[in-house]
Design a protein around this motif. Structure first.
Motif, PDB file in Angstrom:
ATOM      1  N   MET A 171      44.512  32.024  42.194  1.00  0.00           N
ATOM      2  CA  MET A 171      44.518  31.372  43.497  1.00  0.00           C
ATOM      3  C   MET A 171      44.436  29.855  43.370  1.00  0.00           C
ATOM      4  O   MET A 171      43.920  29.332  42.390  1.00  0.00           O
ATOM      5  N   PRO A 172      44.948  29.122  44.374  1.00  0.00           N
ATOM      6  CA  PRO A 172      44.838  27.662  44.356  1.00  0.00           C
ATOM      7  C   PRO A 172      43.382  27.210  44.251  1.00  0.00           C
ATOM      8  O   PRO A 172      42.460  27.910  44.694  1.00  0.00           O
ATOM      9  N   ASP A 173      43.189  26.029  43.700  1.00  0.00           N
ATOM     10  CA  ASP A 173      41.832  25.507  43.502  1.00  0.00           C
ATOM     11  C   ASP A 173      41.075  25.331  44.809  1.00  0.00           C
ATOM     12  O   ASP A 173      39.842  25.259  44.802  1.00  0.00           O
ATOM     13  N   ALA A 174      41.802  25.252  45.919  1.00  0.00           N
ATOM     14  CA  ALA A 174      41.143  25.022  47.214  1.00  0.00           C
ATOM     15  C   ALA A 174      40.304  26.209  47.668  1.00  0.00           C
ATOM     16  O   ALA A 174      39.415  26.056  48.519  1.00  0.00           O
ATOM     17  N   ILE A 175      40.540  27.402  47.123  1.00  0.00           N
ATOM     18  CA  ILE A 175      39.836  28.598  47.592  1.00  0.00           C
ATOM     19  C   ILE A 175      38.379  28.557  47.130  1.00  0.00           C
ATOM     20  O   ILE A 175      38.083  28.326  45.960  1.00  0.00           O
ATOM     21  N   ASP A 176      37.475  28.819  48.072  1.00  0.00           N
ATOM     22  CA  ASP A 176      36.040  28.792  47.789  1.00  0.00           C
ATOM     23  C   ASP A 176      35.405  30.173  47.781  1.00  0.00           C
ATOM     24  O   ASP A 176      34.404  30.393  47.104  1.00  0.00           O
ATOM     25  N   LEU A 177      35.963  31.104  48.552  1.00  0.00           N
ATOM     26  CA  LEU A 177      35.316  32.398  48.763  1.00  0.00           C
ATOM     27  C   LEU A 177      36.376  33.483  48.871  1.00  0.00           C
ATOM     28  O   LEU A 177      37.384  33.306  49.559  1.00  0.00           O
ATOM     29  N   VAL A 178      36.142  34.617  48.209  1.00  0.00           N
ATOM     30  CA  VAL A 178      36.979  35.802  48.347  1.00  0.00           C
ATOM     31  C   VAL A 178      36.091  36.972  48.753  1.00  0.00           C
ATOM     32  O   VAL A 178      35.101  37.274  48.069  1.00  0.00           O
ATOM     33  N   ILE A 179      36.412  37.605  49.876  1.00  0.00           N
ATOM     34  CA  ILE A 179      35.719  38.811  50.315  1.00  0.00           C
ATOM     35  C   ILE A 179      36.695  39.964  50.131  1.00  0.00           C
ATOM     36  O   ILE A 179      37.764  39.982  50.735  1.00  0.00           O
ATOM     37  N   ALA A 180      36.336  40.902  49.265  1.00  0.00           N
ATOM     38  CA  ALA A 180      37.273  41.924  48.811  1.00  0.00           C
ATOM     39  C   ALA A 180      37.005  43.269  49.458  1.00  0.00           C
ATOM     40  O   ALA A 180      35.910  43.547  49.962  1.00  0.00           O
ATOM     41  N   GLY A 181      38.028  44.129  49.407  1.00  0.00           N
ATOM     42  CA  GLY A 181      37.913  45.494  49.892  1.00  0.00           C
ATOM     43  C   GLY A 181      38.813  46.410  49.100  1.00  0.00           C
ATOM     44  O   GLY A 181      39.292  46.056  48.024  1.00  0.00           O
ATOM     45  N   HIS A 182      39.012  47.603  49.583  1.00  0.00           N
ATOM     46  CA  HIS A 182      39.968  48.596  49.085  1.00  0.00           C
ATOM     47  C   HIS A 182      39.353  49.616  48.124  1.00  0.00           C
ATOM     48  O   HIS A 182      39.696  50.791  48.183  1.00  0.00           O
ATOM     49  N   THR A 183      38.482  49.208  47.208  1.00  0.00           N
ATOM     50  CA  THR A 183      37.934  50.179  46.262  1.00  0.00           C
ATOM     51  C   THR A 183      36.487  50.558  46.563  1.00  0.00           C
ATOM     52  O   THR A 183      35.876  51.298  45.798  1.00  0.00           O
ATOM     53  N   ASP A 184      35.943  50.064  47.651  1.00  0.00           N
ATOM     54  CA  ASP A 184      34.692  50.585  48.243  1.00  0.00           C
ATOM     55  C   ASP A 184      33.413  50.304  47.453  1.00  0.00           C
ATOM     56  O   ASP A 184      32.345  50.752  47.847  1.00  0.00           O
ATOM     57  N   GLY A 185      33.483  49.619  46.331  1.00  0.00           N
ATOM     58  CA  GLY A 185      32.282  49.372  45.546  1.00  0.00           C
ATOM     59  C   GLY A 185      31.713  47.984  45.803  1.00  0.00           C
ATOM     60  O   GLY A 185      32.460  47.001  45.855  1.00  0.00           O
ATOM     61  N   PRO A 186      30.382  47.845  45.954  1.00  0.00           N
ATOM     62  CA  PRO A 186      29.801  46.535  46.222  1.00  0.00           C
ATOM     63  C   PRO A 186      29.623  45.708  44.951  1.00  0.00           C
ATOM     64  O   PRO A 186      29.395  46.251  43.869  1.00  0.00           O
ATOM     65  N   PHE A 187      29.715  44.391  45.105  1.00  0.00           N
ATOM     66  CA  PHE A 187      29.445  43.476  43.996  1.00  0.00           C
ATOM     67  C   PHE A 187      29.303  42.061  44.544  1.00  0.00           C
ATOM     68  O   PHE A 187      29.747  41.754  45.654  1.00  0.00           O
ATOM     69  N   VAL A 188      28.671  41.203  43.760  1.00  0.00           N
ATOM     70  CA  VAL A 188      28.605  39.765  44.026  1.00  0.00           C
ATOM     71  C   VAL A 188      28.908  39.077  42.702  1.00  0.00           C
ATOM     72  O   VAL A 188      28.113  39.145  41.764  1.00  0.00           O
ATOM     73  N   CYS A 189      30.058  38.443  42.613  1.00  0.00           N
ATOM     74  CA  CYS A 189      30.520  37.864  41.356  1.00  0.00           C
ATOM     75  C   CYS A 189      30.963  36.418  41.574  1.00  0.00           C
ATOM     76  O   CYS A 189      31.173  35.972  42.703  1.00  0.00           O
ATOM     77  N   THR A 190      31.125  35.706  40.464  1.00  0.00           N
ATOM     78  CA  THR A 190      31.715  34.376  40.473  1.00  0.00           C
ATOM     79  C   THR A 190      32.858  34.367  39.478  1.00  0.00           C
ATOM     80  O   THR A 190      32.681  34.733  38.314  1.00  0.00           O
ATOM     81  N   VAL A 191      34.039  33.986  39.946  1.00  0.00           N
ATOM     82  CA  VAL A 191      35.217  33.869  39.093  1.00  0.00           C
ATOM     83  C   VAL A 191      35.621  32.397  39.096  1.00  0.00           C
ATOM     84  O   VAL A 191      36.123  31.898  40.107  1.00  0.00           O
ATOM     85  N   GLY A 192      35.371  31.712  37.990  1.00  0.00           N
ATOM     86  CA  GLY A 192      35.547  30.273  37.988  1.00  0.00           C
ATOM     87  C   GLY A 192      34.552  29.648  38.946  1.00  0.00           C
ATOM     88  O   GLY A 192      33.342  29.854  38.813  1.00  0.00           O
ATOM     89  N   ASP A 193      35.059  28.925  39.938  1.00  0.00           N
ATOM     90  CA  ASP A 193      34.188  28.328  40.958  1.00  0.00           C
ATOM     91  C   ASP A 193      34.203  29.115  42.264  1.00  0.00           C
ATOM     92  O   ASP A 193      33.683  28.648  43.279  1.00  0.00           O
ATOM     93  N   VAL A 194      34.800  30.312  42.255  1.00  0.00           N
ATOM     94  CA  VAL A 194      34.982  31.074  43.487  1.00  0.00           C
ATOM     95  C   VAL A 194      33.954  32.200  43.563  1.00  0.00           C
ATOM     96  O   VAL A 194      33.801  32.989  42.624  1.00  0.00           O
ATOM     97  N   LEU A 195      33.257  32.283  44.683  1.00  0.00           N
ATOM     98  CA  LEU A 195      32.347  33.396  44.950  1.00  0.00           C
ATOM     99  C   LEU A 195      33.172  34.581  45.433  1.00  0.00           C
ATOM    100  O   LEU A 195      33.985  34.450  46.367  1.00  0.00           O
ATOM    101  N   VAL A 196      32.989  35.752  44.795  1.00  0.00           N
ATOM    102  CA  VAL A 196      33.766  36.953  45.122  1.00  0.00           C
ATOM    103  C   VAL A 196      32.789  38.076  45.450  1.00  0.00           C
ATOM    104  O   VAL A 196      31.909  38.395  44.641  1.00  0.00           O
ATOM    105  N   THR A 197      32.935  38.677  46.632  1.00  0.00           N
ATOM    106  CA  THR A 197      31.977  39.691  47.075  1.00  0.00           C
ATOM    107  C   THR A 197      32.691  40.908  47.650  1.00  0.00           C
ATOM    108  O   THR A 197      33.855  40.848  48.030  1.00  0.00           O
ATOM    109  N   SER A 198      31.960  42.014  47.723  1.00  0.00           N
ATOM    110  CA  SER A 198      32.415  43.210  48.423  1.00  0.00           C
ATOM    111  C   SER A 198      31.181  43.976  48.883  1.00  0.00           C
ATOM    112  O   SER A 198      30.128  43.899  48.245  1.00  0.00           O
ATOM    113  N   ALA A 199      31.330  44.723  49.982  1.00  0.00           N
ATOM    114  CA  ALA A 199      30.162  45.342  50.628  1.00  0.00           C
ATOM    115  C   ALA A 199      30.312  46.847  50.787  1.00  0.00           C
ATOM    116  O   ALA A 199      30.078  47.385  51.856  1.00  0.00           O
TER     117      ALA A 199
END
Length: 697
Positions: free
Chosen positions: A404-432
């Motif tokens: 993703m472009p460097d401008a992205i700060d946050l990714v909220i994910a879905g589709h596989t139903d599992g929760p997580f809180v991760c950091t990929v590079g400088d991006v916070l990536v979560t799922s609930a």
């Protein structure tokens, strides 16, 4: 000076006050002299405005005058003052603009009118904000003097200065219309890494209460969903075409809903109807009342209408906090056409996620927006069970985030139903997780001067059932439950033990086997096809059948509503002829390469009589152990022909099972749900199937 000619009461936008509470504003001043009212009528005509102003002895900063005289020197302001003036214009109520900042009443009204949009109301879709001083300078009756007064006011008031703003993004995903508390494995959630760390969770009456509590703790908050809000839903929602879920989310204050694959289960037109409102074309209105449509926005950045070559829904939404802005975009997996029916995908193009994102980012950045969140409906997850953990995080979500472009700060994910809180590079990536069992509370700190996200943290909040139920949701659900009860509560048969849907390491699922056996039973004889074998896909078995009662039924009794939760898609059965070599090729398609190179495994559930072994160590395309595929104990030869039943989704090549498109002598059958109902009724009590059908070497 001429006072405002009118009598409307003004209110500030929600973001002007703590915790979303509008501030009261005094009524407008009394009616003005006739000459000043004439100015109002002629304000669009600069020459007439100037003459009337001089003749009436009225004063003001009219755009018609100032635009033809000296212009305000925007460059004379430093970044802090420029930000503070815009912030004042975007959040101040009418009285503050007039009494404290010295803005002419008509200019103050024009500022508020601009913010409220054409409907004259706050917090509605046509609301607008001033993104530049040029926009503000162009407002009627604004001009150098008014802008100078605003500058002087903000520079003399520390409270008006720009600084950091806190915005809480309350994210969830894969709700699937779980309005009532879900049961079985979908009705509990892990609270930690321990095997016994589970609690009951979910139900929109509790979900809404948790959302309200989180909102109350934040100065500013938005609520977003990362896809599959609807589709594959229980009877209470699906019976009414998912209108109850859309209404429930509107009531609790959902702001943005990214689209997932299930938003398109019934095609583009039905999704647009749920957004805009109106009655379902075939079934009409529920109790004669037209459906109002969603009070939130469905977003689709990479779903393109092939007729117009434009996004089928808004590609983004922008949320203001003071003078800071967060842009929210939505991406769904571009493989969506392979996992929905061909009819549902007709006329739509699902573009590459990164290319679509890049097309939208640059125009938004050109408007000065620097904070970006992406609602990403794609596969990915962690290996651990801690919902706030990030153990061996992998999958397309990770690889796409890395691109993703460097401008992205946050990714909220879905589709596989599992929760997580991760950091990929400088991006916070979560799922609930899924089914409304969890909310991710993401705290963003935004700099009003630069627009950047300067800090981001996330906490997982379990939707426990130990809080009061939301009264509005109780009322909404009760009204639909009364309509659905005669159908939902009808007992159709019995089981004598739990029938879980979750497959084991080999891919075997007790309930999946029962579903396959039911489909075979329903198509054994003509005119339904004379079937000998049936397969069902694991994604088509959506819930467990539990021996314990879920409602008023006795232990072991199965209701129609429970069966509907297992098979909610409304697929018809299809029977076709396949050769033995085609059956082997079909089974080899259970293992497919994902877009990021990772492997996707979708193990089909066969009916009784089929048996085979597979080797996870063998290369893809050669996993089925040669000679192991048999029918009623006899090895299947390449040239042998069989009548095979699948659901219509699979028959169209869904989930990548394209071999099924080669089937011959195709005949249609009953609904898969009707087949399951008939099987449970005729075979009661149904027991977990015994014997091995799928064996992992």
């Amino acid at each position: 000076p001429c006072a405002h000619a009118g009598g409307r009461r003004r209110t500030a936008h929600r973001l002007a006050s703590p915790k979303g509470v509008p501030r009261a504003v005094p009524a407008s001043s009394p009616r003005e002299p006739t000459a000043c009212r004439a100015i109002e009528r002629a304000r669009a005509h600069a020459t007439a405005l100037a003459l009337l102003t001089a003749a009436a002895g009225c004063t003001g900063d009219g755009a018609g005058l100032d635009a033809r005289g000296d212009s305000f020197d925007h460059d004379a302001l430093d970044d802090d003052s420029r930000c503070a003036v815009l912030k004042l214009a975007n959040v101040a109520d009418r009285s503050e603009l007039i009494e404290a900042a010295g803005v002419h009443p008509t200019a103050a009204d024009a500022i508020v009118d601009h913010r409220q949009g054409s409907d004259g109301r706050d917090d509605t879709p046509d609301d607008a904000r001033f993104e530049s001083l040029g926009q503000l300078d162009a407002v009627p009756w604004m001009g150098p003097r008014a802008l100078e007064r605003m500058r002087a006011y903000v520079e003399g008031d520390d409270a008006a200065a720009c600084g950091e703003q806190s915005l809480h993004v309350l994210g969830f995903n894969d709700f699937h219309g779980a309005l009532q508390p879900p049961t079985g494995s979908n009705g509990r959630i892990a609270t930690g890494p321990g095997a016994d760390e589970f609690v009951p969770a979910g139900g929109v009456e509790y979900f809404a209460t948790h959302v309200a509590q989180l909102r109350a703790q934040a100065d500013h908050a938005i609520v977003v969903s990362a896809g599959d809000l609807i589709g594959a839903t229980p009877l209470l929602s699906a019976l009414f075409h998912d209108e109850p879920t859309v209404l429930a989310m509107s009531v609790l204050g959902l702001d943005d809903a990214g689209v997932g694959n299930h938003e398109f289960d019934r095609g583009r037109d039905e999704l647009l109807r749920l957004q805009a409102g109106g009655c379902e074309p075939r079934d009409g209105c529920v109790q004669g009342t037209s459906f109002a449509g969603a009070a939130f926005d469905f977003l689709a950045t990479n779903v393109i209408d092939e007729r117009t070559d434009a996004p089928v829904l808004p590609p983004s939404a922008v949320h203001w906090v003071g003078n800071a802005r967060l842009a929210v975009l939505s991406l769904t997996l571009h493989e969506t056409p392979s996992i929905i029916s061909a009819d549902a995908a007709a006329g739509l193009r699902f573009d590459d996620e990164i290319a679509a994102l890049q097309r939208q980012i640059e125009p938004l950045r050109a408007r000065g927006i620097e904070a970006f969140a992406v609602l990403l409906h794609q596969a990915g997850g962690q290996a651990g069970s801690d919902p706030a953990g990030c153990d061996d995080f992998d999958g397309p979500v990770r690889s796409l985030t890395e691109q993703m472009p460097d401008a992205i700060d946050l990714v909220i994910a879905g589709h596989t139903d599992g929760p997580f809180v991760c950091t990929v590079g400088d991006v916070l990536v979560t799922s609930a997780a899924s089914h409304g069992r969890m909310i991710t509370d993401i705290a963003l700190t935004l700099d009003e001067r630069t627009g950047d996200v300067v800090a981001a943290t996330a906490a997982q909040v379990v939707v426990t059932r130990d809080v009061p139920r939301d009264p509005s949701q109780i009322t909404l659900l009760s009204s639909y439950a009364q309509l659905a009860a005669p159908l939902a509560d009808r007992v159709v048969g019995r089981i004598d033990a739990d029938l879980p849907a979750m497959p084991d390491d080999s891919g075997a699922s007790p309930l999946g086997y029962v579903v396959a056996d039911a489909q075979l039973s329903a198509t054994l004889v003509d005119p339904f096809g004379g079937a000998e074998i049936a397969f069902t896909n694991p994604g088509g078995v959506r819930a467990d059948l539990a021996f314990a009662p879920s409602g008023k039924e006795a232990p072991g009794e199965v209701t129609y509503g429970e069966l509907f939760a297992v098979q909610p898609f409304g697929n018809n059965l299809v029977t076709m002829t396949l050769r033995g070599d085609e059956l082997v090729a079909l089974l080899e398609q259970q293992w497919q390469a994902g877009t990021d190179g990772t492997e996707l495994a979708r193990i089909l559930l066969p009916s009784s009589g089929i048996r085979y072994r597979w080797d996870p160590a063998a290369p893809r395309g050669s996993r089925v152990v040669p000679g192991s595929l048999s029918f009623d104990g006899v090895a299947i030869a390449d040239a042998d022909e069989f009548r095979v039943t699948v659901n219509a989704f699979l028959a169209g090549g869904g989930d990548g099972f394209t071999v099924l498109r080669q089937g011959r002598d195709v005949t249609g059958g009953m609904l898969e749900l009707s087949a399951l109902e008939a099987y449970v009724t005729d075979r009661s009590p149904v027991s977990p199937p015994v014997g091995t059908r799928i064996e992992r070497r």
